[in-house]
Structure formats: C-alpha cells, structure tokens
Design an enzyme around this catalytic site. Sequence first.
Site, mmCIF file in Angstrom:
data_model
loop_
_atom_site.group_PDB
_atom_site.id
_atom_site.type_symbol
_atom_site.label_atom_id
_atom_site.label_comp_id
_atom_site.label_asym_id
_atom_site.label_seq_id
_atom_site.Cartn_x
_atom_site.Cartn_y
_atom_site.Cartn_z
ATOM 1 N N ARG A 64 0.982 -1.005 -0.313
ATOM 2 C CA ARG A 64 -0.097 0.150 -0.177
ATOM 3 C C ARG A 64 0.437 1.606 -0.044
ATOM 4 O O ARG A 64 0.419 2.215 -1.107
ATOM 5 C CB ARG A 64 -1.410 0.074 1.150
ATOM 6 C CG ARG A 64 -1.771 1.258 1.683
ATOM 7 C CD ARG A 64 -2.182 1.212 2.711
ATOM 8 N NE ARG A 64 -2.410 2.435 2.781
ATOM 9 C CZ ARG A 64 -3.978 3.177 3.382
ATOM 10 N NH1 ARG A 64 -4.287 2.015 4.118
ATOM 11 N NH2 ARG A 64 -4.264 4.093 4.042
ATOM 12 N N MET A 89 -11.360 3.770 -5.994
ATOM 13 C CA MET A 89 -11.580 2.992 -5.097
ATOM 14 C C MET A 89 -10.856 2.869 -4.277
ATOM 15 O O MET A 89 -10.821 1.697 -2.949
ATOM 16 C CB MET A 89 -12.644 1.540 -5.738
ATOM 17 C CG MET A 89 -13.724 2.236 -6.200
ATOM 18 S SD MET A 89 -14.859 3.281 -5.921
ATOM 19 C CE MET A 89 -15.319 2.229 -4.925
ATOM 20 N N ARG A 90 -9.663 3.352 -3.411
ATOM 21 C CA ARG A 90 -9.137 3.801 -3.026
ATOM 22 C C ARG A 90 -8.802 4.261 -1.954
ATOM 23 O O ARG A 90 -8.375 5.075 -2.482
ATOM 24 C CB ARG A 90 -7.596 2.493 -3.779
ATOM 25 C CG ARG A 90 -6.987 2.105 -3.844
ATOM 26 C CD ARG A 90 -6.019 1.364 -4.218
ATOM 27 N NE ARG A 90 -4.898 1.063 -3.391
ATOM 28 C CZ ARG A 90 -4.306 0.301 -2.654
ATOM 29 N NH1 ARG A 90 -5.479 -0.371 -2.916
ATOM 30 N NH2 ARG A 90 -3.888 0.254 -0.826
ATOM 31 N N ASN A 106 -12.696 15.168 -4.960
ATOM 32 C CA ASN A 106 -13.601 13.457 -5.362
ATOM 33 C C ASN A 106 -14.725 13.755 -5.233
ATOM 34 O O ASN A 106 -15.151 14.822 -4.582
ATOM 35 C CB ASN A 106 -13.416 12.642 -3.746
ATOM 36 C CG ASN A 106 -13.995 11.454 -3.716
ATOM 37 O OD1 ASN A 106 -13.605 11.070 -4.874
ATOM 38 N ND2 ASN A 106 -14.931 11.214 -2.767
ATOM 39 N N HIS A 108 -18.337 12.029 -5.014
ATOM 40 C CA HIS A 108 -18.908 10.997 -3.771
ATOM 41 C C HIS A 108 -20.014 10.947 -3.875
ATOM 42 O O HIS A 108 -20.997 11.634 -4.108
ATOM 43 C CB HIS A 108 -18.973 11.429 -2.476
ATOM 44 C CG HIS A 108 -19.268 9.781 -1.836
ATOM 45 N ND1 HIS A 108 -18.797 8.755 -1.416
ATOM 46 C CD2 HIS A 108 -20.468 10.213 -0.586
ATOM 47 C CE1 HIS A 108 -18.921 8.449 -0.101
ATOM 48 N NE2 HIS A 108 -20.583 8.854 0.180
ATOM 49 N N SER A 135 -21.106 14.345 -3.936
ATOM 50 C CA SER A 135 -21.225 16.106 -3.678
ATOM 51 C C SER A 135 -19.734 15.633 -3.800
ATOM 52 O O SER A 135 -18.879 15.187 -4.523
ATOM 53 C CB SER A 135 -20.822 15.850 -1.721
ATOM 54 O OG SER A 135 -21.865 15.846 -1.465
ATOM 55 N N GLU A 142 -9.244 11.876 5.964
ATOM 56 C CA GLU A 142 -10.696 11.134 6.539
ATOM 57 C C GLU A 142 -10.938 11.074 5.048
ATOM 58 O O GLU A 142 -11.688 12.111 4.894
ATOM 59 C CB GLU A 142 -11.542 12.080 7.791
ATOM 60 C CG GLU A 142 -12.211 11.729 8.104
ATOM 61 C CD GLU A 142 -13.770 12.168 8.140
ATOM 62 O OE1 GLU A 142 -14.525 12.519 8.707
ATOM 63 O OE2 GLU A 142 -13.016 13.624 8.992
ATOM 64 N N LEU A 143 -11.662 9.370 5.390
ATOM 65 C CA LEU A 143 -12.246 9.364 4.486
ATOM 66 C C LEU A 143 -14.022 9.583 3.951
ATOM 67 O O LEU A 143 -14.570 9.967 4.907
ATOM 68 C CB LEU A 143 -12.577 7.950 4.515
ATOM 69 C CG LEU A 143 -13.508 6.890 3.276
ATOM 70 C CD1 LEU A 143 -13.036 6.505 1.742
ATOM 71 C CD2 LEU A 143 -13.894 5.529 3.344
ATOM 72 N N ASP A 144 -13.799 10.392 2.533
ATOM 73 C CA ASP A 144 -14.670 11.187 1.986
ATOM 74 C C ASP A 144 -14.766 12.335 3.607
ATOM 75 O O ASP A 144 -16.942 12.652 3.296
ATOM 76 C CB ASP A 144 -16.732 10.486 2.176
ATOM 77 C CG ASP A 144 -15.792 9.454 1.437
ATOM 78 O OD1 ASP A 144 -15.358 9.906 -0.655
ATOM 79 O OD2 ASP A 144 -16.673 8.036 1.166
ATOM 80 N N GLU A 173 -24.259 13.835 -11.176
ATOM 81 C CA GLU A 173 -22.670 14.304 -10.627
ATOM 82 C C GLU A 173 -22.151 14.895 -11.774
ATOM 83 O O GLU A 173 -20.871 15.635 -11.546
ATOM 84 C CB GLU A 173 -22.394 12.014 -10.912
ATOM 85 C CG GLU A 173 -22.976 11.713 -9.172
ATOM 86 C CD GLU A 173 -22.101 10.481 -9.750
ATOM 87 O OE1 GLU A 173 -21.181 10.786 -9.829
ATOM 88 O OE2 GLU A 173 -22.532 9.704 -8.776
HETATM 89 C C1 GRF Z 1 -19.360 8.215 -9.546
HETATM 90 O O1 GRF Z 1 -20.727 7.497 -8.501
HETATM 91 C C2 GRF Z 1 -18.663 7.885 -8.505
HETATM 92 O O2 GRF Z 1 -19.212 9.598 -7.436
HETATM 93 C C3 GRF Z 1 -18.438 6.955 -7.607
HETATM 94 O O3 GRF Z 1 -18.241 6.053 -8.180
HETATM 95 C C4 GRF Z 1 -18.595 6.104 -9.055
HETATM 96 C C5 GRF Z 1 -18.220 6.205 -10.302
HETATM 97 O O4 GRF Z 1 -18.556 6.148 -11.678
HETATM 98 N N1 GRF Z 1 -17.081 8.035 -6.661
HETATM 99 P P1 GRF Z 1 -17.236 7.042 -13.151
HETATM 100 O O5 GRF Z 1 -16.250 5.470 -13.288
HETATM 101 O O6 GRF Z 1 -17.406 7.763 -13.287
HETATM 102 O O7 GRF Z 1 -19.262 5.773 -14.542
#
Ligand code: GRF
Length: 214
Positions: A64, A89-90, A106, A108, A135, A142-144, A173
């Site tokens: 890591r 996703m990490r 980021n 979220h 958001s 701190e995560l998110d 989004e």
């Molecule tokens: C989105 O919902 C984003 O908010 C989340 O993961 C998803 C990614 O979607 N963190 P994409 O890979 O941009 O289509």
Amino acid sequence: MTARLAILASGRGSNLQAILDAIAAGTLDASVVGVFSDKPEAPALQRVPEALRWARTPKACGGRDAFDATLAEAIAAVRPDWIVCVGYMRILGAAFVQRFAGRLLNIHPSLLPRHKGLHTHQRALEAGDAEHGASVHFVTAELDGGPVIAQARVPVQPGDDAETLAARVLAVEHPLLLQVLRLAAAGRLAERDGRVYIDAQPVFTPRPLESAPA
Ligand code: GRF
C-alpha cells in the site's frame, strides 16, 4: 492558462468522459494530462490515448505505501494543477493527501456528511431518505470527510432500488463535477484550514448544482 487535470479512476469512467466531452466542446478550459488507476483493466483508462494511461496494482508495487508513493511520483511528473478522483476506489494514504493538499478533489455519490464510504444508494434507501445526491469535496486524510464544495440533490422515488437511484444520481454527478472543475480551472477555488473558498470568500454551505449548461 489551461488547467492540467490528473484523473484517478478505478472503474467505468463516465465522469472522466463527461470531463473529456466538456473539454472537447470548449466548455471546460482544461486538459487531461494523465489517467491513473489501481486497476489495469479499468474501462476508464480506455477513454484516453495510451500515452496518458498509468496503471499499477498495489501488489505489483509491493504494498500500500509503496503503491501510494509510486502513484504520487507518477502524478507529480505530469505537473497537474488539480488531481480529481472519479470513482477511485482506494483510500489514499496520509502522505499522498498531504503532498497534494488543496489540489485534490473527489466526487462522492451521497449528500455528505451522510453516507460516507461504499454502497451509498442502498444505504440511502435503507435509511428512508427522502433525498439523495452527490458531493464534490476536497480530499483530506479522513475518508469522504474533506470540506464539501458543491452538492446536487435528487428525490428518492417510491419503487426505487439502488440501481434506479444510482442512475438518477449519476445524471447530476456529471454537471456537478463540471461546475466545480470550471471554478478550479478558472483559479476561483481554494481550500485553507479545512474551509472552501470561492472567489476568496469562505463557503459555509455547499454550492447547489446550477442549472447552467453542462
Ligand atoms: C460515481 O458514482 C462516483 O461518484 C463514485 O463512483 C462512481 C464512478 O462512476 N465515486 P464513473 O466511473 O465515473 O462512471
């Protein structure tokens, strides 16, 4: 000056595509200078030319911390103005976050501070939320948990499941992320001491999604 964006993504990359489309349409003054992934098979990588792709697995890097350090060096090498996590996703380690503090964003899929972490759509349904959304925030250790810049809200509708709700959120989004990136690219966005500033004014409540063209 056109803003240089480094993108971190682990998955599908629809948010990345929205960025690329806005740049191509001339509605975002930026260029994507690299797409970085912990998943060599991530479809997001395929959305940019090979020269812009970087992918390693944490395992191949030796764990890591070594992965984070290798990633940080690769990102620094493309001299980004902003580093944007879109479905990355990490969890980013503290040293990484510190190195890029104030330039790390980021998106979220929830109305933070509600539903940090994974499975946000299912959790919003289980909680009986009337509203859900997305958001965009500065990343802190701190995560998110970093300061929120802007949010988009959608209603939770009767009969929704996690999939229908996720699709409704995803539709907001993309314009939300672009709204924030336009501010960033124009030099109007900053973070200091855990607070968001837009046009040098502190932001006390997240900006709502504007209905301006995406
Ligand atoms: C989105 O919902 C984003 O908010 C989340 O993961 C998803 C990614 O979607 N963190 P994409 O890979 O941009 O289509």
